[in-house]
Write an enzyme that holds these catalytic residues in place. Structure first.
Site, PDB file in Angstrom:
ATOM      1  N   SER A  20      -9.844  -0.450   7.172  1.00 52.33           N
ATOM      2  CA  SER A  20      -9.262  -0.293   5.844  1.00 52.33           C
ATOM      3  C   SER A  20      -8.576  -1.526   5.272  1.00 52.33           C
ATOM      4  O   SER A  20      -8.201  -1.534   4.104  1.00 52.33           O
ATOM      5  CB  SER A  20      -8.269   0.878   5.846  1.00 52.33           C
ATOM      6  OG  SER A  20      -8.966   2.090   5.992  1.00 52.33           O
ATOM      7  N   SER A  56      -9.399   1.847   3.143  1.00 57.75           N
ATOM      8  CA  SER A  56      -8.568   2.582   2.201  1.00 57.75           C
ATOM      9  C   SER A  56      -7.547   1.716   1.462  1.00 57.75           C
ATOM     10  O   SER A  56      -6.882   2.185   0.541  1.00 57.75           O
ATOM     11  CB  SER A  56      -7.817   3.689   2.945  1.00 57.75           C
ATOM     12  OG  SER A  56      -6.953   3.116   3.928  1.00 57.75           O
ATOM     13  N   LYS A 115       0.836  -1.200   0.000  1.00 55.32           N
ATOM     14  CA  LYS A 115       0.000   0.000   0.000  1.00 55.32           C
ATOM     15  C   LYS A 115       0.873   1.253   0.000  1.00 55.32           C
ATOM     16  O   LYS A 115       1.857   1.341   0.753  1.00 55.32           O
ATOM     17  CB  LYS A 115      -0.912  -0.031   1.226  1.00 55.32           C
ATOM     18  CG  LYS A 115      -1.901   1.121   1.323  1.00 55.32           C
ATOM     19  CD  LYS A 115      -2.803   0.933   2.537  1.00 55.32           C
ATOM     20  CE  LYS A 115      -3.828   2.036   2.677  1.00 55.32           C
ATOM     21  NZ  LYS A 115      -4.720   1.820   3.842  1.00 55.32           N
TER      22      LYS A 115
END
Length: 468
Positions: free
Chosen positions: A174, A150, A74
């Site tokens: 997330s 996210s 990420k």
């Protein structure tokens, strides 16, 4: 192919790391333009690492189950090979430049082949913004729907074959939300199990780093590599993780089933029977089941929002004042929550948080694992969760998603696929355990996944249409 299957195939000689990595790169070539899984791709670097992994394995140097496995990271986690942007115009390009976060260094030491930096919501908060120069992540099961966030790119990448596992972060859900909506498995470890240094902070006392992959066994393999103390993170405790024995039944396991607040009228009607069927699988495997109520559930959801808003504002306050328009619209709305909370409110929230942590500890004296739906819906359309002004409809969104409660408490939680809506979108089962009892929830999830195939389903029809 699961990560675990790929690791076995590598060692049997049925496949090479270069072949796995070429397949991952090929999937990204075909699909990423439509799905937006990546912010940066490291194709050449990944193929070089894959060739090295093959040579090491051939020479008898085995670094463990991640050796030679294509992996996404990420883009709020620092990696020396490329910039960390947090999918924002704001972050200083020098942030983390040339450095590996401890979790990335551990992946590299374990031989993982990192293929690139995956998409996120801006600073791991808010929603996509089409006015900004970044990809809009889309769900591989239906590109008109949100893949969750996210850690959007990690969920997309695993579901569509762009890599076999990804690192995400979780502050209000997330990791588990994209795992749920993309039909993969996602583990939020206990707060303090995995070092979070080298990761752009959102909520200092809430942030977790953890894996997304196809199966519980895959998540366990990743956790075993990234867990353990690091001097750069004072919140990280000396608690290395050991992969559990995979025992095929749940005799003696006490499971608490949560229903209160998890089946709202606006939820998808398929969730109730799909969840009942999942609980029946656990019961058939030998578990004893009883219904439980989560203590201080609405309070802890509020505490998560208050804590995240205040701690995020502390990080972003100067930039918000100087560069308001450069932030995504939804990010501004989320961060503004922190400006509306007093210091006394924040302190009171932490006091209530401690009361709830004590209460959940007492509940875990009576059960070993707590299960409920991760969300009361399949992936929603972008329009359904966005207000007329483009800001996210937080009230509606978090009446359908049941993740923030556990971030506030810090317990480990795993989301795994449990079925589909009538429209063919994945639904997800959430399993929570005692602090530092990841092995227990992973073992329960593994028994569930040995009895079902939901975690092996892939969005082939939609993906093939995009590729064409």
């Amino acid at each position: 192919m699961t990560l675990t299957d790929a690791a076995a195939a590598l060692r049997s000689g049925a496949v090479t790391s270069v072949e796995l990595t070429r397949a991952a790169v090929g999937a990204a070539d075909r699909l990423d333009g439509a799905l937006g899984a990546y912010l940066a791709r490291f194709d050449d670097y990944a193929l070089e690492r894959a060739a090295t992994a093959d040579a090491e394995l051939a020479a008898g140097q085995d670094r463990g189950p991640l050796h030679g496995i294509p992996f996404g990271v990420k883009d709020i986690i620092a990696m020396a090979e490329g910039p960390t942007t947090a999918q924002s115009l704001i972050l200083d390009p020098a942030w983390g430049a040339g450095k590996d976060a401890p979790v990335v260094a551990r992946l590299k030491a374990a031989g993982a082949v990192i293929t690139g930096k995956s998409t996120t919501m801006e600073f791991a908060v808010g929603m996509p913004d089409v006015t900004k120069p970044f990809p809009v992540p889309r769900n591989p099961w239906d590109p008109a729907t949100w893949p969750g966030g996210s850690s959007s790119g990690a969920g997309i990448g695993v579901a569509s074959g762009m890599f076999l596992a990804g690192l995400g972060t979780d502050t209000a859900g997330s990791i588990r939300i994209p795992a749920a909506f993309c039909g993969v498995s996602g583990l939020m470890p206990t707060f303090g199990r995995v070092p979070k240094s080298g990761c752009v902070p959102l909520g200092y006392s809430l942030d977790h780093i953890g894996p997304l992959a196809r199966s519980a066994r895959d998540c366990a393999a990743v956790l075993a590599v990234i867990a353990g103390p690091h001097p750069s993170d004072p919140d990280c405790v000396d608690a290395p993780f050991t992969v559990p024995e995979w025992i095929g039944d749940l005799t003696g396991v006490r499971i608490g089933v949560v229903r209160e607040g998890h089946f709202p009228e606006i939820g998808d009607p398929a969730v109730d029977p799909v969840f009942d069927a999942a609980v029946a699988v656990l019961t058939a495997a030998g578990a004893s089941v009883t219904e439980v109520t989560l203590p201080y559930r609405p309070e802890m959801i509020t505490v998560d929002m208050i804590t995240m808003g205040c701690e995020a504002l502390a990080y972003h306050r100067s930039d918000l004042s100087a560069r308001w328009d450069d932030y995504f619209l939804a990010t501004r709305a989320m961060l503004a929550i922190g400006a509306q909370v007093s210091g006394a409110d924040y302190v009171q929230a932490q006091r209530v948080r401690r009361v709830a942590q004590d209460a959940i500890g007492r509940l875990f004296d009576t059960v070993d694992v707590i299960v409920g739906p991760t969300a009361s819906t399949g992936a929603p359309t972008f329009e359904s969760i966005t207000g007329p002004d483009g800001t996210p409809d937080i009230g509606t969104l978090f009446s359908l998603i049941h993740t923030p409660y556990w971030d506030t408490l810090g317990n480990p939680v795993l989301a795994v696929p449990m079925g589909f809506t009538d429209g063919g979108l994945p639904l997800s089962l959430q399993l929570a355990g005692r602090a530092f009892a990841e092995a227990e929830i992973l073992r329960v999830a593994d028994v569930f996944q040995q009895a079902t195939t939901w975690h092996l389903r892939t969005p082939e029809t939609v993906v093939e249409g995009i590729a064409a």
